[in-house]
Each structure stands twice: as C-alpha cells, then as structure tokens.
Design a protein around this motif. Structure first.
Motif, short mmCIF file in Angstrom:
data_model
loop_
_atom_site.label_atom_id
_atom_site.label_comp_id
_atom_site.label_asym_id
_atom_site.label_seq_id
_atom_site.Cartn_x
_atom_site.Cartn_y
_atom_site.Cartn_z
N TYR A 88 -32.06 -33.20 43.40
CA TYR A 88 -30.91 -33.55 44.23
C TYR A 88 -29.90 -34.41 43.48
CZ TYR A 88 -32.00 -31.30 48.60
OH TYR A 88 -32.17 -30.35 49.58
N GLN A 89 -30.35 -35.12 42.48
CA GLN A 89 -29.39 -35.83 41.63
C GLN A 89 -28.50 -34.83 40.91
OE1 GLN A 89 -32.18 -38.14 39.38
NE2 GLN A 89 -32.04 -39.91 40.73
N ILE A 90 -29.11 -33.76 40.42
CA ILE A 90 -28.32 -32.70 39.77
C ILE A 90 -27.35 -32.08 40.77
CG2 ILE A 90 -28.43 -30.55 38.50
CD1 ILE A 90 -29.82 -32.59 37.00
N ARG A 91 -27.88 -31.78 41.95
CA ARG A 91 -27.02 -31.16 42.96
C ARG A 91 -25.85 -32.06 43.28
NH1 ARG A 91 -29.19 -29.03 48.46
NH2 ARG A 91 -27.02 -28.35 48.53
N GLU A 92 -26.12 -33.32 43.48
CA GLU A 92 -25.05 -34.26 43.82
C GLU A 92 -23.97 -34.20 42.75
OE1 GLU A 92 -26.32 -38.29 44.58
OE2 GLU A 92 -24.36 -39.05 43.97
N SER A 93 -24.39 -34.22 41.51
CA SER A 93 -23.44 -34.20 40.41
C SER A 93 -22.65 -32.89 40.35
CB SER A 93 -24.21 -34.42 39.10
OG SER A 93 -23.40 -34.16 37.99
N LEU A 94 -23.38 -31.78 40.31
CA LEU A 94 -22.72 -30.49 40.09
C LEU A 94 -21.94 -30.01 41.31
CD1 LEU A 94 -25.26 -28.42 37.97
CD2 LEU A 94 -23.15 -29.52 37.26
N GLU A 95 -22.51 -30.18 42.48
CA GLU A 95 -21.80 -29.70 43.66
C GLU A 95 -20.64 -30.61 44.01
OE1 GLU A 95 -23.60 -27.72 46.89
OE2 GLU A 95 -25.59 -27.75 45.97
N GLY A 96 -20.76 -31.87 43.65
CA GLY A 96 -19.60 -32.75 43.79
C GLY A 96 -18.45 -32.23 42.96
N MET A 97 -18.75 -31.89 41.72
CA MET A 97 -17.72 -31.32 40.85
C MET A 97 -17.23 -30.00 41.41
SD MET A 97 -15.81 -31.35 38.22
CE MET A 97 -16.32 -32.72 37.17
N ALA A 98 -18.14 -29.21 41.96
CA ALA A 98 -17.73 -27.93 42.54
C ALA A 98 -16.72 -28.14 43.66
CB ALA A 98 -18.95 -27.18 43.06
N ALA A 99 -16.97 -29.11 44.51
CA ALA A 99 -16.05 -29.39 45.61
C ALA A 99 -14.69 -29.83 45.06
CB ALA A 99 -16.62 -30.46 46.53
N ARG A 100 -14.74 -30.68 44.04
CA ARG A 100 -13.49 -31.12 43.42
C ARG A 100 -12.70 -29.92 42.90
NH1 ARG A 100 -11.24 -35.29 40.03
NH2 ARG A 100 -12.77 -36.74 40.86
N LEU A 101 -13.36 -29.05 42.18
CA LEU A 101 -12.68 -27.89 41.60
C LEU A 101 -12.24 -26.91 42.69
CD1 LEU A 101 -14.96 -27.28 38.50
CD2 LEU A 101 -12.72 -28.39 38.58
N ALA A 102 -13.07 -26.79 43.72
CA ALA A 102 -12.71 -25.88 44.82
C ALA A 102 -11.40 -26.34 45.46
CB ALA A 102 -13.83 -25.84 45.85
N ALA A 103 -11.24 -27.65 45.60
CA ALA A 103 -10.00 -28.17 46.18
C ALA A 103 -8.80 -27.81 45.33
CB ALA A 103 -10.09 -29.69 46.34
N GLN A 104 -9.04 -27.65 44.04
CA GLN A 104 -7.93 -27.30 43.15
C GLN A 104 -7.73 -25.79 43.05
OE1 GLN A 104 -9.15 -29.11 39.49
NE2 GLN A 104 -8.78 -31.21 40.20
N ASN A 105 -8.82 -25.04 43.11
CA ASN A 105 -8.75 -23.65 42.69
C ASN A 105 -8.89 -22.60 43.78
OD1 ASN A 105 -8.45 -24.59 40.08
ND2 ASN A 105 -10.66 -24.53 39.68
N MET A 106 -9.39 -22.98 44.96
CA MET A 106 -9.54 -21.97 46.01
C MET A 106 -8.16 -21.54 46.50
SD MET A 106 -12.79 -23.14 48.36
CE MET A 106 -12.89 -21.71 49.43
N THR A 107 -8.05 -20.26 46.80
CA THR A 107 -6.80 -19.77 47.36
C THR A 107 -6.71 -20.16 48.83
OG1 THR A 107 -7.71 -17.68 48.11
CG2 THR A 107 -6.97 -17.79 45.82
N ALA A 108 -5.51 -20.11 49.35
CA ALA A 108 -5.32 -20.44 50.77
C ALA A 108 -6.14 -19.50 51.64
CB ALA A 108 -3.84 -20.35 51.13
N ALA A 109 -6.19 -18.24 51.24
CA ALA A 109 -6.95 -17.26 52.02
C ALA A 109 -8.44 -17.62 52.03
CB ALA A 109 -6.75 -15.86 51.42
N GLU A 110 -8.95 -18.00 50.89
CA GLU A 110 -10.37 -18.36 50.81
C GLU A 110 -10.67 -19.58 51.67
OE1 GLU A 110 -11.46 -16.83 46.28
OE2 GLU A 110 -10.61 -18.81 46.60
N ILE A 111 -9.76 -20.53 51.65
CA ILE A 111 -9.96 -21.73 52.46
C ILE A 111 -9.95 -21.38 53.95
CG2 ILE A 111 -8.99 -23.95 53.10
CD1 ILE A 111 -7.93 -24.20 50.27
N ALA A 112 -9.00 -20.53 54.32
CA ALA A 112 -8.93 -20.10 55.72
C ALA A 112 -10.22 -19.40 56.12
CB ALA A 112 -7.73 -19.17 55.92
N ASP A 113 -10.71 -18.56 55.24
CA ASP A 113 -11.95 -17.84 55.49
C ASP A 113 -13.11 -18.80 55.68
OD1 ASP A 113 -12.88 -15.17 55.77
OD2 ASP A 113 -14.04 -15.44 53.92
#
Lengths: 225, 225
Positions: A88-113
DNA sequence: TAACACAGCATTGTCGACAATAACTGGCTT
DNA sequence: AAGCCAGTTATTGTCGACAATGCTGTGTTA
C-alpha cells in the motif's frame, strides 16, 4: 458475476492462457499462498509442456505473485501484514502520481465518463447493493490509472501489483462499512480532476489509499486474533 | 573504472549470465535502441541455447528494456523525450516515497554512513573530478532506496527502471554543470532524513528528481537540434 | 497498373529428452 | 545418540528438433 476484464488481455499463445489461468488460481486462492509450484506437476495438470509452465511462472514472478530461487523452484508468495503495508505504500505513491497526471492528461470526455460512472455507482450503493467495493472501486482506480497516460505507470500498476492487491482482497474477503465513505472520497477526487487541480488530486488519492490500507490492515489483525 | 555493482547479483545459471550480459550490452548501446532481437542470432553469438536466450529476453522485458510481441519477436526499446518524461515521473513518485520511508526506517548508523559518503563526494567534487554524477549520484540514490526497507520498492526501482535510467544517461553522455547543485540537494535530503522529517525528505527528493529531469531533457532536445 | 492470393521462407512457440544441481535417505563414525 | 558423509532420487536447467505463425515475393486477375 465475473469481474470484468479491464485490460482486455487476449491470450494468443498457450503460455498466455496458462499464465492467465495460473494467475487467476493463485489470486483466488485455488493454489494456496506459500505453496511450492512443481513444474512437472503443473505441466501434467494444465496439459502443456514444461516450457510453457516455465514461461508462465516467469511472468508470475514479474507480478510478484511467486518467488523463484535458482535450482530450487518457485513458491507462491505468502501474505503478511508487513507485505500488505509495503504494497500500500507503493500504491499510495504510484496512484497518487496517477491522479496528478490524470488531472493533467484526461480529456474532458473521459472525465465526464468517469463522473457518470460514479453516479451509476451511487445508485447501486443507495439501493443497498454492496458489490460496489469489489468491482466499482477497482473500476474507478483503473480509469484514473489509465487516465494518467503514462505507459510505465499503467504497466507497473495493472500488470504488476494490482493482482497482488486483488489477492489480498479476495483471500481476506473484503466487504464492510467502508464502501460509503470510500464513495465520498472518490467523488472528491473526481472533482479535483475535473478542476484540473493536480496537486489536490494527488493528495486526495494518497489519503484515500491510506484510509483503505488502514481498513484492510484492521481486518487482517482481526483475522489473526 | 566500472561502476560498482550495488546489488551484488551473482550469476548462478547460464540464463543469469546471458541476461546480465545482454542487459549490459543494451544499456551501454552495444546493442542499439530499437533493434530487433533475433533469438537464433543471439543464440549463436552468445553460445547458448535458444531456451536461455528466451529466458533472458523475458527478464529484459520485465526491466522494460525490450518489448515483445507474440509470434513476432522482441525489440530493444527506443529512447524518446516522452519516454524519458514518463520515466522520471515514476522516479519522482517512487523515490520520493523511498526518501520518506528512509527517514522513518534507516538506522542511525546507516544515516551516519550516508552522511560520510556525501563528505567523501564533496572532496572529489572540490578537487575537480567530475566522475561524481555517474557513480556518486547513483550510489546516493541506491542507499536511500535501500534505506526505505520496502522490498517491493527496492525491486521495482533497482531491478526495474534503474537500468532504463542508466540507459538514457549512458546513451546521452551525461556530464555537466549540474553536479555541484545536485550535491547541495543531496546534502539537504540527508539532513531531512537525519532529522527524521519524512515529509520534507520526500518533498526534497521529488524536487531533486524534477530538476534532474529538466536537466537531462534539455540535453535531449539539444541533441535533436 | 493495382490489388489480391498463394506459396515459400524465416522466425517464434512448443515439445520431449538429457544434464546438472539440490534435497533425501541410509549407513557409518565418533 | 548425534552428526557427518555418500549414494540415490527428484527437480530444475539446458538443449536440439518439430510445429505453428507471420512475413515476403511472385504471379494472376480485374
């Protein structure tokens, strides 16, 4: 009934099929934790050559589902509180980064979905169906990880440690009062992503996973006693 | 002259030796990026059976050094600015967590040792020897990663993506004005760890890696033009 | 001439057999 | 009786051959 397959992994070769089957059997506890994997045994049981068994075991090793020693053999990993914490330490680290990147890179359509997905989940939670945790939570996390658009990150999480996470979940029988609060956390994360607030999205995701860790760790010590 | 081997990997089997050799050849560019790895060719060149070549390639795949398609074959990964960015996003995430955990889990003796290492580095930097970046920087990061005491984290970084990082470094010929500033950053990180300030250690490490990324990315666009 | 089909070739996937290493058993020594 | 050594057995590592799949180049047809 089956959890849907998110990364539509199509088995083209015999080693693929054997790998998927073995992985499933290990995650679901059909092959129990800590047990030794005999190549000849598996070869006869799964009806394939030792070569494909070796290939499959090799891939299981990269998922951290088995451990292999040279000239000795492979064993299914053993579940432990320490291992869970580390995971879970790994998850916290990697998925935290994933959320950060998702906020930058997800399209509006993907977010709506994704937002729509949460609404659908809300209905099922409201009507009392508690299958949310198993399928819904995983689905939510999958989308955000994929939304990061970072291929390394996606591979590491989905092909790597997520099966081990599932193994812990399945073999400890997850279900409980956490589903509703987790839903709220999901909601806030999506909101942060929708606002393109990468900083906040990462922080919220990290907290979400920390809570989740505490929840499952508590279950684990309960089982011990 | 050779960079010291930190995780003293001892090759016991032929597949081990072949894997190490192949990995070295790929990282150092002897086998160039993007090239196709023919099993039969390698089999004759390295004087071993195709089975051990397949085993080695399989392991290279888990290092993300080659990519394999079923019934088609394996290719050495291609270096790209996007790939580099993705890689450093992972590093930022995982090594940040490593620094956090190191602040919690390293023993006082280990911290003192690390501090001493930095002092030694300082002397070499001061006397103008610029081999610091290659060996010293790697050594520093290795110690902190190991200091996290998280086996998953250690495996992911050291066995997984660090060889790919090295591949970028080697094939772009790293050396430059950054060595001195990087040293200061290292110093601050050690101080945070020494103070058991996990929060700060993580933040400093993340910034350190971000700077490093910008530095190497700049080099990469210079090479393109 | 362009596009499709087929045949031949090269490469990967799979198999069974052999070699090497580790675990096990039994007997011997102290 | 306990510990060590050697022979035996079971398991993993390695090999060469065969099967299956993908790629290529040629020839035919619209």
């Amino acid at each position: 009934m089956n959890a849907p397959s998110y990364t539509t992994e199509h088995a083209v070769t015999a080693a693929d099929k054997t790998f998927f089957q073995l992985r499933k059997d290990i995650v679901e506890g059909v092959i129990r934790a800590g047990i030794k994997l005999s190549e000849t045994d598996l070869s006869t049981k799964y009806g394939v050559s030792r070569a494909v068994i070796r290939e499959a075991i090799s891939r299981l090793e990269t998922c951290h589902l088995v451990e292999r020693k040279a000239n000795v053999g492979a064993r299914v990993v053993r579940l432990s509180p320490e291992g869970l914490i580390e995971l879970y330490q790994i998850r916290e680290s990697l998925e935290g980064m994933a959320a950060r990147l998702a906020a930058q890179n997800m399209t509006a359509a993907e977010i709506a979905d994704l937002s729509g997905l949460l609404d659908a989940h809300f209905l099922t939670v409201k009507t009392g169906e508690s299958y949310y945790q198993e399928a819904g939570d995983v689905d939510f996390h999958y989308r955000i990880i994929l939304g990061s658009k970072n291929t390394h990150l996606i591979t590491l999480l989905l092909d790597g440690i997520y099966h081990l996470v599932r193994m812990y979940r399945v073999q400890l029988g997850m279900a409980g009062p956490r589903i509703t609060t987790a839903f709220d956390e999901h909601k806030h994360i999506v909101q942060a992503i929708s606002n393109r607030d990468a900083e906040l999205a990462e922080m919220l995701m990290r907290r979400h996973i920390m809570y989740s860790k505490n929840n499952i760790a508590q279950k684990l010590v309960q089982q011990d006693s």
